[in-house]
Design an enzyme around this catalytic site. Structure first.
Site, PDB file in Angstrom:
ATOM      1  N   ASN A  89       0.714  -1.103  -0.116  1.00 58.96           N
ATOM      2  CA  ASN A  89       0.066  -0.035   0.059  1.00 58.96           C
ATOM      3  C   ASN A  89       0.967   1.381   0.045  1.00 58.96           C
ATOM      4  OD1 ASN A  89      -2.546   1.730   0.899  1.00 58.96           O
ATOM      5  ND2 ASN A  89      -0.802   2.019   2.755  1.00 58.96           N
ATOM      6  N   SER A 143      -4.715   2.955  -8.154  1.00 54.63           N
ATOM      7  CA  SER A 143      -5.557   4.010  -7.720  1.00 54.63           C
ATOM      8  C   SER A 143      -6.363   4.355  -9.128  1.00 54.63           C
ATOM      9  CB  SER A 143      -4.504   5.332  -7.709  1.00 54.63           C
ATOM     10  OG  SER A 143      -4.900   6.673  -7.819  1.00 54.63           O
ATOM     11  N   TYR A 156       2.869  10.064 -10.986  1.00 58.80           N
ATOM     12  CA  TYR A 156       1.977   9.008 -10.280  1.00 58.80           C
ATOM     13  C   TYR A 156       1.044   8.114 -11.148  1.00 58.80           C
ATOM     14  CZ  TYR A 156      -1.578   8.438  -6.594  1.00 58.80           C
ATOM     15  OH  TYR A 156      -2.279   7.707  -5.713  1.00 58.80           O
ATOM     16  N   ALA A 157       0.652   8.570 -12.170  1.00 57.64           N
ATOM     17  CA  ALA A 157      -0.358   7.914 -13.181  1.00 57.64           C
ATOM     18  C   ALA A 157       0.499   6.584 -13.675  1.00 57.64           C
ATOM     19  CB  ALA A 157      -0.713   8.666 -14.435  1.00 57.64           C
ATOM     20  N   ALA A 158       1.948   7.124 -14.167  1.00 52.25           N
ATOM     21  CA  ALA A 158       2.750   6.016 -14.661  1.00 52.25           C
ATOM     22  C   ALA A 158       2.906   4.863 -13.545  1.00 52.25           C
ATOM     23  CB  ALA A 158       3.867   6.570 -15.106  1.00 52.25           C
ATOM     24  N   SER A 159       3.020   5.342 -12.450  1.00 54.16           N
ATOM     25  CA  SER A 159       3.411   4.343 -11.384  1.00 54.16           C
ATOM     26  C   SER A 159       2.171   3.333 -10.976  1.00 54.16           C
ATOM     27  CB  SER A 159       3.814   5.019  -9.790  1.00 54.16           C
ATOM     28  OG  SER A 159       2.710   5.745  -9.225  1.00 54.16           O
ATOM     29  N   LYS A 160       0.896   4.005 -11.131  1.00 55.43           N
ATOM     30  CA  LYS A 160      -0.306   3.181 -10.880  1.00 55.43           C
ATOM     31  C   LYS A 160      -0.806   2.453 -11.944  1.00 55.43           C
ATOM     32  CE  LYS A 160      -0.515   4.694  -6.330  1.00 55.43           C
ATOM     33  NZ  LYS A 160      -0.206   3.872  -5.255  1.00 55.43           N
ATOM     34  N   ILE A 189      -9.720   9.647  -1.430  1.00 55.12           N
ATOM     35  CA  ILE A 189      -9.814   9.284  -0.030  1.00 55.12           C
ATOM     36  C   ILE A 189      -9.293   9.605   1.111  1.00 55.12           C
ATOM     37  CG2 ILE A 189      -9.577   7.040   1.675  1.00 55.12           C
ATOM     38  CD1 ILE A 189     -11.254   6.336  -1.171  1.00 55.12           C
TER      39      ILE A 189
HETATM   40  P1  NAD Z   1      -0.777   8.493   3.460  1.00 58.50           P
HETATM   41  O1  NAD Z   1       0.056   9.778   2.918  1.00 58.50           O
HETATM   42  O2  NAD Z   1      -1.548   8.667   4.606  1.00 58.50           O
HETATM   43  O3  NAD Z   1      -0.302   7.138   3.563  1.00 58.50           O
HETATM   44  C1  NAD Z   1       0.949   6.958   2.836  1.00 58.50           C
HETATM   45  C2  NAD Z   1       1.588   5.533   3.780  1.00 58.50           C
HETATM   46  O4  NAD Z   1       2.696   5.290   2.691  1.00 58.50           O
HETATM   47  C3  NAD Z   1       2.296   6.477   4.912  1.00 58.50           C
HETATM   48  O5  NAD Z   1       2.235   5.308   5.951  1.00 58.50           O
HETATM   49  C4  NAD Z   1       3.654   6.586   4.615  1.00 58.50           C
HETATM   50  O6  NAD Z   1       4.677   6.410   5.634  1.00 58.50           O
HETATM   51  C5  NAD Z   1       4.085   5.360   3.714  1.00 58.50           C
HETATM   52  N1  NAD Z   1       5.064   5.580   2.640  1.00 58.50           N
HETATM   53  C6  NAD Z   1       5.365   6.517   1.656  1.00 58.50           C
HETATM   54  N2  NAD Z   1       6.326   6.369   1.083  1.00 58.50           N
HETATM   55  C7  NAD Z   1       7.252   5.354   1.741  1.00 58.50           C
HETATM   56  C8  NAD Z   1       8.395   4.543   1.594  1.00 58.50           C
HETATM   57  N3  NAD Z   1       9.263   5.259   0.793  1.00 58.50           N
HETATM   58  N4  NAD Z   1       8.499   3.347   2.286  1.00 58.50           N
HETATM   59  C9  NAD Z   1       7.450   3.054   3.299  1.00 58.50           C
HETATM   60  N5  NAD Z   1       6.526   3.619   3.476  1.00 58.50           N
HETATM   61  C10 NAD Z   1       6.169   4.782   2.689  1.00 58.50           C
HETATM   62  O7  NAD Z   1      -1.836   8.369   2.454  1.00 58.50           O
HETATM   63  P2  NAD Z   1      -3.157   7.100   1.837  1.00 58.50           P
HETATM   64  O8  NAD Z   1      -3.734   7.845   1.156  1.00 58.50           O
HETATM   65  O9  NAD Z   1      -3.347   6.397   2.879  1.00 58.50           O
HETATM   66  O10 NAD Z   1      -1.992   6.334   0.759  1.00 58.50           O
HETATM   67  C11 NAD Z   1      -2.021   5.127   0.814  1.00 58.50           C
HETATM   68  C12 NAD Z   1      -1.932   4.600  -0.723  1.00 58.50           C
HETATM   69  O11 NAD Z   1      -3.265   4.714  -1.355  1.00 58.50           O
HETATM   70  C13 NAD Z   1      -0.980   5.059  -1.557  1.00 58.50           C
HETATM   71  O12 NAD Z   1      -0.275   4.116  -2.344  1.00 58.50           O
HETATM   72  C14 NAD Z   1      -1.654   6.018  -2.345  1.00 58.50           C
HETATM   73  O13 NAD Z   1      -1.153   6.299  -3.520  1.00 58.50           O
HETATM   74  C15 NAD Z   1      -2.882   5.198  -2.431  1.00 58.50           C
HETATM   75  N6  NAD Z   1      -4.119   6.103  -2.973  1.00 58.50           N
HETATM   76  C16 NAD Z   1      -4.553   6.966  -2.154  1.00 58.50           C
HETATM   77  C17 NAD Z   1      -5.862   7.799  -2.538  1.00 58.50           C
HETATM   78  C18 NAD Z   1      -6.154   8.958  -1.635  1.00 58.50           C
HETATM   79  O14 NAD Z   1      -6.958   9.743  -2.283  1.00 58.50           O
HETATM   80  N7  NAD Z   1      -5.946   9.234  -0.329  1.00 58.50           N
HETATM   81  C19 NAD Z   1      -6.402   7.336  -3.585  1.00 58.50           C
HETATM   82  C20 NAD Z   1      -5.679   6.288  -4.567  1.00 58.50           C
HETATM   83  C21 NAD Z   1      -4.597   5.775  -4.060  1.00 58.50           C
END
Ligand code: NAD
Length: 251
Positions: A89, A143, A156-160, A189
């Protein structure tokens, strides 16, 4: 108690969706192995799970560092003896609302390293552990930005989009060996990341909510519920799915 005594590894578990999923898996009986970079926050989440009677351990690791990822899986298996479920995640946003030709090379490299290569390295370590027992479930975090285009989000898009690709390829490779691989594709979210990108002002928060046909953004638990289902035996026939959790955004 769908996950009684299952060992569940969650990356990015110090906040947001990862922290919520850790709580939810623990409530259903799992031993949760939480991974993130921020030790204080990660320990805090693990401690709060233990205080409510759950089983949780925090491990500090950076998903941009390959040796950290190998160490994380080794530590999990050495502590709990096996790995049943992984929720990959962890993620960052990179350069957001920045047009393609203006994205910085540093931001591009880092977002790909964490969000995509980090997922690949994680799976490379997790899959052999699951193969040992002929059973496992992996849920990757993609995502809606990995399903359709959003201006200003190239890295970000490329990664997802990549996460969906690796999910589908691996799902086909391991399904006959008892491992199901799926991913989730949330729209916006509520989380630290979403606040930083989409909710900097009252107007931007309102516009973000209005962009979702349902009229609001999602809550972490609405993603967590889907992650737990995909990881559970209830989803035993679900393979290589990129499940949209999006309030109608992709409809
Ligand atoms: P968030 O920033 O609260 O959580 C991200 C988590 O990833 C944190 O715990 C952070 O410490 C950890 N992290 C980041 N870089 C890291 C690294 N190099 N090594 C280890 N841990 C790392 O945000 P979130 O929204 O809970 O994001 C979680 C996932 O959900 C992400 O992959 C994000 O891309 C994806 N996402 C989020 C949304 C949104 O709108 N919140 C939408 C789609 C996808």
């Amino acid at each position: 108690m769908r996950f009684k005594d299952k060992v569940v590894l969650i990356t990015g578990a110090s906040s947001g969706i990862g922290a919520d999923a850790a709580q939810a898996f623990a409530e259903e009986g799992a031993h949760v192995f939480l991974v993130a970079r921020r030790k204080d926050k990660g320990e805090e989440v693990a401690e709060s799970i233990r205080r409510s009677g759950g089983s949780a351990t925090f491990f500090q690791a950076d998903m941009a560092i390959r040796s950290d990822i190998a160490d994380m899986v080794k530590a999990c298996v050495s502590q709990y003896g096996r790995l049943d479920i992984a929720f990959n995640n962890a993620g960052i946003e990179g350069d957001f609302f920045v047009d393609t030709h203006l994205q910085s090379e540093e931001a591009w490299d880092l977002v790909i390293a964490i969000n995509l290569t980090g997922v690949w390295h994680s799976m490379r370590q997790q899959i052999p552990e699951m193969l040992k027992h002929g059973k496992g479930a992996i849920v990757n975090m993609a995502s809606m930005a990995g399903v359709k285009g959003f201006a200003g989000s190239s890295g970000y898009a490329a990664s997802k989009f990549g996460v969906i690709g690796i999910t589908k390829a691996a799902a086909l490779e391991y399904v006959k060996q008892g491992i199901r691989v799926n991913c989730v594709c949330p729209a916006v979210i509520r989380s630290e990341m979403a606040e930083k990108i989409f909710m900097t002002t009252e107007e931007s928060a309102k516009a973000t909510a209005a962009a979702h046909p349902i009229g609001r953004i999602g809550e972490a638990r609405e993603v967590t519920n889907a992650v737990l289902w995909l990881a559970s035996d209830e989803a035993s026939f679900v393979v290589g799915e990129a499940l949209q959790i999006d309030g109608g955004l992709g409809a």
